[in-house]
Design a protein around this motif. Structure first.
Motif, PDB file in Angstrom:
ATOM      1  N   ARG A  21      -8.110   4.026   8.679  1.00  0.00           N
ATOM      2  CA  ARG A  21      -7.736   5.408   8.951  1.00  0.00           C
ATOM      3  C   ARG A  21      -7.851   6.309   7.728  1.00  0.00           C
ATOM      4  O   ARG A  21      -7.848   7.518   7.863  1.00  0.00           O
ATOM      5  N   GLU A  22      -7.905   5.746   6.505  1.00  0.00           N
ATOM      6  CA  GLU A  22      -8.035   6.605   5.339  1.00  0.00           C
ATOM      7  C   GLU A  22      -9.393   7.295   5.362  1.00  0.00           C
ATOM      8  O   GLU A  22     -10.424   6.656   5.470  1.00  0.00           O
ATOM      9  N   ILE A  23      -9.367   8.598   5.266  1.00  0.00           N
ATOM     10  CA  ILE A  23     -10.618   9.359   5.259  1.00  0.00           C
ATOM     11  C   ILE A  23     -10.656  10.243   4.019  1.00  0.00           C
ATOM     12  O   ILE A  23      -9.642  10.797   3.595  1.00  0.00           O
ATOM     13  N   ASN A  76       2.075  14.250   9.644  1.00  0.00           N
ATOM     14  CA  ASN A  76       2.407  12.832   9.481  1.00  0.00           C
ATOM     15  C   ASN A  76       1.277  12.067   8.780  1.00  0.00           C
ATOM     16  O   ASN A  76       0.529  11.314   9.400  1.00  0.00           O
ATOM     17  N   TYR A  77       1.180  12.277   7.492  1.00  0.00           N
ATOM     18  CA  TYR A  77       0.088  11.678   6.729  1.00  0.00           C
ATOM     19  C   TYR A  77       0.508  11.354   5.304  1.00  0.00           C
ATOM     20  O   TYR A  77       1.541  11.819   4.812  1.00  0.00           O
ATOM     21  N   ARG A  78      -0.320  10.553   4.672  1.00  0.00           N
ATOM     22  CA  ARG A  78      -0.173  10.241   3.253  1.00  0.00           C
ATOM     23  C   ARG A  78      -1.436  10.719   2.552  1.00  0.00           C
ATOM     24  O   ARG A  78      -2.530  10.256   2.842  1.00  0.00           O
ATOM     25  N   LEU A  79      -1.281  11.679   1.663  1.00  0.00           N
ATOM     26  CA  LEU A  79      -2.409  12.277   0.958  1.00  0.00           C
ATOM     27  C   LEU A  79      -2.481  11.690  -0.448  1.00  0.00           C
ATOM     28  O   LEU A  79      -1.497  11.678  -1.171  1.00  0.00           O
ATOM     29  N   GLN A  80      -3.666  11.213  -0.818  1.00  0.00           N
ATOM     30  CA  GLN A  80      -3.871  10.629  -2.134  1.00  0.00           C
ATOM     31  C   GLN A  80      -4.840  11.516  -2.918  1.00  0.00           C
ATOM     32  O   GLN A  80      -5.954  11.795  -2.454  1.00  0.00           O
ATOM     33  N   VAL A  81      -4.401  11.964  -4.083  1.00  0.00           N
ATOM     34  CA  VAL A  81      -5.198  12.874  -4.901  1.00  0.00           C
ATOM     35  C   VAL A  81      -5.322  12.295  -6.307  1.00  0.00           C
ATOM     36  O   VAL A  81      -4.310  11.959  -6.935  1.00  0.00           O
ATOM     37  N   LYS A 172      -2.907  10.020 -10.587  1.00  0.00           N
ATOM     38  CA  LYS A 172      -2.893   9.729  -9.157  1.00  0.00           C
ATOM     39  C   LYS A 172      -1.612  10.286  -8.546  1.00  0.00           C
ATOM     40  O   LYS A 172      -0.512   9.885  -8.916  1.00  0.00           O
ATOM     41  N   MET A 173      -1.774  11.234  -7.650  1.00  0.00           N
ATOM     42  CA  MET A 173      -0.635  11.832  -6.944  1.00  0.00           C
ATOM     43  C   MET A 173      -0.706  11.449  -5.470  1.00  0.00           C
ATOM     44  O   MET A 173      -1.770  11.522  -4.857  1.00  0.00           O
ATOM     45  N   ILE A 174       0.414  11.021  -4.933  1.00  0.00           N
ATOM     46  CA  ILE A 174       0.531  10.731  -3.501  1.00  0.00           C
ATOM     47  C   ILE A 174       1.564  11.675  -2.906  1.00  0.00           C
ATOM     48  O   ILE A 174       2.677  11.794  -3.433  1.00  0.00           O
ATOM     49  N   VAL A 175       1.179  12.365  -1.851  1.00  0.00           N
ATOM     50  CA  VAL A 175       2.078  13.270  -1.132  1.00  0.00           C
ATOM     51  C   VAL A 175       2.212  12.746   0.284  1.00  0.00           C
ATOM     52  O   VAL A 175       1.227  12.708   1.028  1.00  0.00           O
ATOM     53  N   GLU A 176       3.406  12.334   0.631  1.00  0.00           N
ATOM     54  CA  GLU A 176       3.657  11.798   1.969  1.00  0.00           C
ATOM     55  C   GLU A 176       4.442  12.816   2.780  1.00  0.00           C
ATOM     56  O   GLU A 176       5.554  13.193   2.409  1.00  0.00           O
ATOM     57  N   CYS A 177       3.833  13.270   3.860  1.00  0.00           N
ATOM     58  CA  CYS A 177       4.470  14.233   4.760  1.00  0.00           C
ATOM     59  C   CYS A 177       4.748  13.529   6.078  1.00  0.00           C
ATOM     60  O   CYS A 177       3.812  13.152   6.795  1.00  0.00           O
ATOM     61  N   LEU A 178       6.005  13.360   6.390  1.00  0.00           N
ATOM     62  CA  LEU A 178       6.398  12.653   7.605  1.00  0.00           C
ATOM     63  C   LEU A 178       7.538  13.422   8.254  1.00  0.00           C
ATOM     64  O   LEU A 178       8.627  13.527   7.680  1.00  0.00           O
ATOM     65  N   GLY A 179       7.276  13.983   9.419  1.00  0.00           N
ATOM     66  CA  GLY A 179       8.281  14.834  10.054  1.00  0.00           C
ATOM     67  C   GLY A 179       8.573  16.026   9.150  1.00  0.00           C
ATOM     68  O   GLY A 179       7.664  16.702   8.679  1.00  0.00           O
TER      69      GLY A 179
END
Length: 228
Positions: A21-23, A76-81, A172-179
């Motif tokens: 699912r990672e795009i 509802n995603y996990r963004l990796q930058v 490396k930054m991870i932003v997790e948006c859930l609800g």
């Protein structure tokens, strides 16, 4: 035994699908899937586009100021930058839950910004939206001064300012948006956690805000109940 094998196969297939699912949100060649919103480009015909692809990386040149915004809306995603400042340290940010354009200073879209400013990575800045954190007054200032538009305290400090790598190195930054929650990690450190956000979905945006920044990865993974 057949039931057990079938169950294990199902789990394997589910796990495999989740990994797939990672795009990547940019293709290394052009800005397909994004649109540019730079106010100066509206009126000055020879204004350059501050967002380019260079050596397979997405580059924000920093000026003229504005945003690169996804065409799609996400929730509802996990963004990796993965990013780095290429010269002098400065300012940039990733905006999540972006919607109405140019609501602040006739440039910033309605959103919640995850700050990338050198030594401040992980701060929240609210832009016509809002979010709560623990120790809110300590990290935002007096409650009477809070707000999400011009003249109000929109910055919510992160938990640590020593998580960034030395200048020139990749972060490396991870932003997790859930609800209605947002969590932010920088180089493996949890640097911010907010809840009761006033938005749960929206576009994702990258800023041009004065400093050149390279991005070698901007990738998104959907989060669902099976992957929590």
């Amino acid at each position: 035994m057949r039931f057990v094998l079938g169950f294990l196969l199902s789990i394997t297939l589910i796990t495999s699908c989740q990994k797939e699912r990672e795009i990547s949100l940019f293709n290394g060649q052009d800005l397909s899937g994004w649109h540019v919103d730079v106010p100066k480009m509206d009126t000055i015909s020879n204004t350059i586009n501050p967002f380019i692809i260079r050596n397979g990386n997405l580059v924000s040149l920093g000026t003229p100021r504005g945003h690169l915004i996804t065409d799609a809306i996400y929730k509802n995603y996990r963004l990796q930058v993965e990013y780095r400042f290429t010269g002098e340290p400065g300012n940039c940010g990733v905006l999540v839950h972006a919607s109405e354009p140019r609501v602040l200073y006739k440039m910033f879209p309605k959103s919640i910004e995850v700050q990338m400013h050198h030594e401040d990575a992980g701060d929240f800045w609210v832009i016509a939206e809002d979010i709560e954190v623990e120790n809110m007054e300590e990290r935002r200032g007096p409650r009477s001064e809070w707000g999400s538009l011009d003249g109000k305290k929109r910055r919510i400090l992160n938990l640590t300012d020593n998580s960034e790598n030395p200048l020139g190195e990749w972060n490396k930054m991870i932003v997790e948006c859930l609800g209605n929650e947002i969590k932010v990690w920088v180089n493996g450190d949890l640097v911010n956690y907010g809840y009761n956000a006033t938005a749960k979905e929206g576009q994702i945006a990258i800023q041009a805000e004065g400093s050149e920044v390279e991005f070698k990865k901007i990738a998104l993974s959907q989060i669902n109940e099976l992957s929590n």
